[in-house]
Design a protein around this motif. Structure first.
Motif, PDB file in Angstrom:
ATOM      1  N   HIS A   7       0.848  -1.189   0.000  1.00 23.47           N
ATOM      2  CA  HIS A   7       0.000   0.000   0.000  1.00 23.47           C
ATOM      3  C   HIS A   7       0.885   1.241   0.000  1.00 23.47           C
ATOM      4  N   GLN A 235     -10.215  -1.213  -4.247  1.00 23.85           N
ATOM      5  CA  GLN A 235     -10.109  -2.240  -3.219  1.00 23.85           C
ATOM      6  C   GLN A 235      -9.425  -3.472  -3.813  1.00 23.85           C
ATOM      7  N   THR A 248      -0.829  -0.146  -4.251  1.00 21.82           N
ATOM      8  CA  THR A 248      -2.269   0.113  -4.293  1.00 21.82           C
ATOM      9  C   THR A 248      -2.624   1.267  -3.368  1.00 21.82           C
ATOM     10  N   ASP A 250      -6.639   2.638  -1.798  1.00 24.62           N
ATOM     11  CA  ASP A 250      -7.986   2.087  -1.748  1.00 24.62           C
ATOM     12  C   ASP A 250      -9.041   2.910  -2.475  1.00 24.62           C
ATOM     13  N   SER A 251      -8.837   4.235  -2.600  1.00 26.41           N
ATOM     14  CA  SER A 251      -9.930   5.097  -3.051  1.00 26.41           C
ATOM     15  C   SER A 251      -9.391   6.457  -3.465  1.00 26.41           C
ATOM     16  N   GLU A 254      -7.938   8.325  -0.579  1.00 31.19           N
ATOM     17  CA  GLU A 254      -6.541   8.005  -0.274  1.00 31.19           C
ATOM     18  C   GLU A 254      -5.600   8.603  -1.311  1.00 31.19           C
TER      19      GLU A 254
END
Length: 264
Positions: A7, A235, A248, A250-251, A254
């Motif tokens: 992440h 996601q 990654t 999430d949205s 973020e």
């Protein structure tokens, strides 16, 4: 698969290591990255806070928006006019100082797009929940709001068009949309590579970072393999494909936090 991706915020040490002390050049998809995915494409306007963060980052490094939308449409939705924008999956590239940037796939397909747009409007344009959106270099058929019969009708028409015009057309599937494009070897990855060269962003001291959420962004993720850092936005457990992304988020919320950290 995406569930194993580090992440970009929570695994910050891994992201910093990937940067390797180089200065970023940031490439951003629009829908699903700078704004949430919405039912009606015209409602996807960038928030004031996201606009401020993007504008702030652009004072510190190169920021380009790479979208499937028409370039003029995405500029209007963003409310920002001083960024490099590659619209229509990179077919239409505009620079705030140099104007339109001409490349090998920039023109020559207008008649084809007109013909396909007219046919789609005639055959499915009146289907409830279906939206036919003609762009400069493609035609998008949105079916998010259609019922199953409407979605089937759209799918069958797209399949028939591809069979009848196999030498002229290709389709890029997206989130509840089919994008019919001229059958040219051009995509978001080719556009990003072109921009890196044209904007002088190929030095060893620069790291290109690409953020995208859709299957069309995978071309850009692959283009940056070994050259930069790519980030899938969404996601991870909802990712229905293998991805070439490195990290990654999430949205879009973020993404805003992430871009704010880059700007500092």
């Amino acid at each position: 698969m995406g569930s194993r991706l580090p992440h970009a915020l929570r695994d910050h040490h891994e992201f910093v290591a990937a940067l390797g002390g180089r200065r970023p050049a940031v490439f951003l998809d629009y829908d699903g990255v700078l704004t949430p995915i919405v039912d009606r494409p015209e409602d996807a306007r960038m928030s004031e806070s996201m606009r401020r963060v993007v504008a702030d980052l652009a004072t510190r490094c190169t920021v380009c928006v790479v979208s499937g939308r028409d370039r003029a449409v995405v500029q209007d939705l963003m409310g920002v006019t001083d960024l490099v924008v590659a619209g229509s999956h990179g077919f239409d590239i505009w620079h705030p100082e140099r104007g339109t940037l001409t490349h090998e796939a920039a023109s020559g397909f207008e008649e084809l797009v007109d013909q396909v747009s007219g046919l789609l409007r005639d055959e499915v344009g009146s289907v409830p929940g279906v939206l036919v959106e003609q762009k400069r270099a493609s035609v998008a058929v949105h079916y998010r709001l259609a019922d199953p019969d409407g979605q089937r009708e759209v799918r069958e028409l797209v399949e028939r068009l591809l069979a009848e015009r196999a030498d002229e057309l290709k389709v890029t599937p997206g989130k509840m949309v089919y994008e019919l494009q001229p059958k040219l070897d051009w995509n978001k990855g080719r556009a990003v590579s072109y921009l890196l060269d044209t904007l002088g962003l190929t030095g060893d001291d620069i790291v290109p970072i690409y953020l995208g959420d859709d299957v069309t962004d995978e071309d850009a993720f692959r283009a940056l393999r070994g050259l930069g850092v790519s980030i899938y936005v969404g996601q991870p457990d909802e990712l229905d494909r293998d991805t070439a992304a490195d990290f990654t988020l999430d949205s879009p919320a973020e993404v805003e936090r992430f871009l704010d950290t880059l700007a500092r």
